[in-house]
Write a protein that holds these residues in place. Structure first.
Motif, PDB file in Angstrom:
ATOM      1  N   GLY A   1       0.816  -1.211   0.000  1.00  0.00           N
ATOM      2  CA  GLY A   1       0.000   0.000   0.000  1.00  0.00           C
ATOM      3  C   GLY A   1       0.848   1.258   0.000  1.00  0.00           C
ATOM      4  O   GLY A   1       0.533   2.232  -0.696  1.00  0.00           O
ATOM      5  N   PHE A   2       1.912   1.249   0.789  1.00  0.00           N
ATOM      6  CA  PHE A   2       2.816   2.404   0.832  1.00  0.00           C
ATOM      7  C   PHE A   2       3.475   2.626  -0.527  1.00  0.00           C
ATOM      8  O   PHE A   2       3.561   3.764  -1.004  1.00  0.00           O
ATOM      9  CB  PHE A   2       3.884   2.201   1.913  1.00  0.00           C
ATOM     10  CG  PHE A   2       4.922   3.271   1.934  1.00  0.00           C
ATOM     11  CD1 PHE A   2       4.637   4.530   2.435  1.00  0.00           C
ATOM     12  CD2 PHE A   2       6.195   3.038   1.425  1.00  0.00           C
ATOM     13  CE1 PHE A   2       5.589   5.530   2.443  1.00  0.00           C
ATOM     14  CE2 PHE A   2       7.153   4.018   1.422  1.00  0.00           C
ATOM     15  CZ  PHE A   2       6.849   5.269   1.938  1.00  0.00           C
ATOM     16  N   LEU A   3       3.943   1.560  -1.150  1.00  0.00           N
ATOM     17  CA  LEU A   3       4.572   1.692  -2.463  1.00  0.00           C
ATOM     18  C   LEU A   3       3.576   2.202  -3.504  1.00  0.00           C
ATOM     19  O   LEU A   3       3.925   3.029  -4.357  1.00  0.00           O
ATOM     20  CB  LEU A   3       5.175   0.363  -2.897  1.00  0.00           C
ATOM     21  CG  LEU A   3       6.408  -0.101  -2.134  1.00  0.00           C
ATOM     22  CD1 LEU A   3       6.831  -1.488  -2.601  1.00  0.00           C
ATOM     23  CD2 LEU A   3       7.545   0.879  -2.298  1.00  0.00           C
ATOM     24  N   LYS A   4       2.346   1.724  -3.417  1.00  0.00           N
ATOM     25  CA  LYS A   4       1.335   2.169  -4.379  1.00  0.00           C
ATOM     26  C   LYS A   4       1.029   3.645  -4.202  1.00  0.00           C
ATOM     27  O   LYS A   4       0.993   4.404  -5.178  1.00  0.00           O
ATOM     28  CB  LYS A   4       0.068   1.337  -4.209  1.00  0.00           C
ATOM     29  CG  LYS A   4      -1.014   1.668  -5.196  1.00  0.00           C
ATOM     30  CD  LYS A   4      -2.232   0.789  -4.996  1.00  0.00           C
ATOM     31  CE  LYS A   4      -3.334   1.149  -5.972  1.00  0.00           C
ATOM     32  NZ  LYS A   4      -4.527   0.348  -5.755  1.00  0.00           N
ATOM     33  N   SER A   5       0.824   4.087  -2.954  1.00  0.00           N
ATOM     34  CA  SER A   5       0.493   5.498  -2.732  1.00  0.00           C
ATOM     35  C   SER A   5       1.677   6.408  -3.030  1.00  0.00           C
ATOM     36  O   SER A   5       1.505   7.493  -3.593  1.00  0.00           O
ATOM     37  CB  SER A   5       0.011   5.700  -1.294  1.00  0.00           C
ATOM     38  OG  SER A   5       1.031   5.368  -0.386  1.00  0.00           O
ATOM     39  N   SER A   6       2.884   5.973  -2.686  1.00  0.00           N
ATOM     40  CA  SER A   6       4.048   6.817  -2.969  1.00  0.00           C
ATOM     41  C   SER A   6       4.310   6.903  -4.465  1.00  0.00           C
ATOM     42  O   SER A   6       4.704   7.962  -4.962  1.00  0.00           O
ATOM     43  CB  SER A   6       5.285   6.292  -2.238  1.00  0.00           C
ATOM     44  OG  SER A   6       5.612   5.000  -2.675  1.00  0.00           O
ATOM     45  N   SER A   7       4.084   5.830  -5.206  1.00  0.00           N
ATOM     46  CA  SER A   7       4.267   5.908  -6.657  1.00  0.00           C
ATOM     47  C   SER A   7       3.230   6.825  -7.288  1.00  0.00           C
ATOM     48  O   SER A   7       3.516   7.529  -8.250  1.00  0.00           O
ATOM     49  CB  SER A   7       4.213   4.514  -7.282  1.00  0.00           C
ATOM     50  OG  SER A   7       2.920   3.958  -7.123  1.00  0.00           O
ATOM     51  N   LYS A   8       2.027   6.853  -6.729  1.00  0.00           N
ATOM     52  CA  LYS A   8       1.002   7.757  -7.246  1.00  0.00           C
ATOM     53  C   LYS A   8       1.392   9.213  -6.988  1.00  0.00           C
ATOM     54  O   LYS A   8       1.237  10.075  -7.857  1.00  0.00           O
ATOM     55  CB  LYS A   8      -0.346   7.438  -6.602  1.00  0.00           C
ATOM     56  CG  LYS A   8      -1.491   8.204  -7.189  1.00  0.00           C
ATOM     57  CD  LYS A   8      -2.811   7.666  -6.692  1.00  0.00           C
ATOM     58  CE  LYS A   8      -3.944   8.428  -7.315  1.00  0.00           C
ATOM     59  NZ  LYS A   8      -4.703   7.631  -8.246  1.00  0.00           N
ATOM     60  N   VAL A   9       1.917   9.505  -5.798  1.00  0.00           N
ATOM     61  CA  VAL A   9       2.348  10.869  -5.471  1.00  0.00           C
ATOM     62  C   VAL A   9       3.506  11.294  -6.372  1.00  0.00           C
ATOM     63  O   VAL A   9       3.532  12.412  -6.899  1.00  0.00           O
ATOM     64  CB  VAL A   9       2.739  10.959  -3.979  1.00  0.00           C
ATOM     65  CG1 VAL A   9       3.461  12.253  -3.675  1.00  0.00           C
ATOM     66  CG2 VAL A   9       1.503  10.828  -3.101  1.00  0.00           C
ATOM     67  N   VAL A  10       4.468  10.403  -6.574  1.00  0.00           N
ATOM     68  CA  VAL A  10       5.612  10.718  -7.438  1.00  0.00           C
ATOM     69  C   VAL A  10       5.133  10.954  -8.870  1.00  0.00           C
ATOM     70  O   VAL A  10       5.595  11.884  -9.549  1.00  0.00           O
ATOM     71  CB  VAL A  10       6.670   9.595  -7.365  1.00  0.00           C
ATOM     72  CG1 VAL A  10       7.705   9.742  -8.457  1.00  0.00           C
ATOM     73  CG2 VAL A  10       7.331   9.589  -6.003  1.00  0.00           C
ATOM     74  N   GLY A  11       4.197  10.154  -9.335  1.00  0.00           N
ATOM     75  CA  GLY A  11       3.649  10.353 -10.681  1.00  0.00           C
ATOM     76  C   GLY A  11       2.961  11.694 -10.821  1.00  0.00           C
ATOM     77  O   GLY A  11       3.107  12.373 -11.839  1.00  0.00           O
ATOM     78  N   ASN A  12       2.207  12.083  -9.793  1.00  0.00           N
ATOM     79  CA  ASN A  12       1.545  13.393  -9.830  1.00  0.00           C
ATOM     80  C   ASN A  12       2.564  14.533  -9.837  1.00  0.00           C
ATOM     81  O   ASN A  12       2.386  15.529 -10.547  1.00  0.00           O
ATOM     82  CB  ASN A  12       0.599  13.548  -8.643  1.00  0.00           C
ATOM     83  CG  ASN A  12      -0.655  12.707  -8.801  1.00  0.00           C
ATOM     84  OD1 ASN A  12      -1.016  12.309  -9.905  1.00  0.00           O
ATOM     85  ND2 ASN A  12      -1.318  12.415  -7.693  1.00  0.00           N
ATOM     86  N   LEU A  13       3.622  14.403  -9.054  1.00  0.00           N
ATOM     87  CA  LEU A  13       4.659  15.438  -9.037  1.00  0.00           C
ATOM     88  C   LEU A  13       5.354  15.554 -10.391  1.00  0.00           C
ATOM     89  O   LEU A  13       5.630  16.666 -10.861  1.00  0.00           O
ATOM     90  CB  LEU A  13       5.680  15.150  -7.937  1.00  0.00           C
ATOM     91  CG  LEU A  13       5.192  15.386  -6.503  1.00  0.00           C
ATOM     92  CD1 LEU A  13       6.261  14.943  -5.501  1.00  0.00           C
ATOM     93  CD2 LEU A  13       4.845  16.836  -6.290  1.00  0.00           C
TER      94      LEU A  13
END
Length: 152
Positions: free
Chosen positions: A74-86
């Motif tokens: 879950g952490f990897l999924k949410s952090s990858s989403k944040v990085v993608g948005n940035l």
């Protein structure tokens, strides 16, 4: 999956055991162990061996492993989403702000180059029209007769 069989005959079990030490030597017991290992490899697959580990690992440990794995996923999924948005924000900002800025700077550089060229042309024209520092040679002066070295 691992199957457990109960053998009733003690004499037969001692004879087939790879750990029998009554009449076997060290080398024969290692040969027996390798033959037992190959029989197990042929009967069950790797997946079946992993599934059999469920019986070995206690339920509390399995639950801890499962929750840690799910939390990490879950952490990897949410952090990858944040990085993608940035990354999206940075690239669109660069295109919307940086590209027009670069084009305007290029146009400004062209205009400055044209102005320098026009100033150089005007200075060249003024030098052509201005009186010369050296007086023009008089036509009524006669050329000396004789041999003239080159360049004179």
């Amino acid at each position: 999956m691992v199957k457990v069989e109960i053998v009733e005959e003690k004499d037969n079990q001692d004879a087939n055991s790879p750990y029998a030490s009554s009449s076997s030597s060290r080398t024969s017991s290692s040969v027996s162990l390798s033959s037992v290992g190959s029989e197990l490899d042929a009967e069950e697959s790797f997946y079946e061996r992993i599934v059999a580990l469920v019986d070995i690992v206690p339920p509390t440990t399995r639950h801890k492993i499962s929750t840690r794995f799910s939390k990490t996923a879950g952490f990897l999924k949410s952090s990858s989403k944040v990085v993608g948005n940035l990354v999206w924000i940075v690239t669109t900002s660069a295109l919307l702000i940086g590209l027009p800025l670069a084009l305007s700077l290029e146009d400004e550089a062209k205009i400055v180059a044209q102005e320098k060229e026009m100033i150089a042309q005007q200075q060249g024209a003024q030098q052509m029209l201005a009186p010369s520092m050296y007086p023009p040679p008089n036509a009524n002066q006669s050329q000396p007769n004789g041999i003239v070295p080159p360049g004179f």
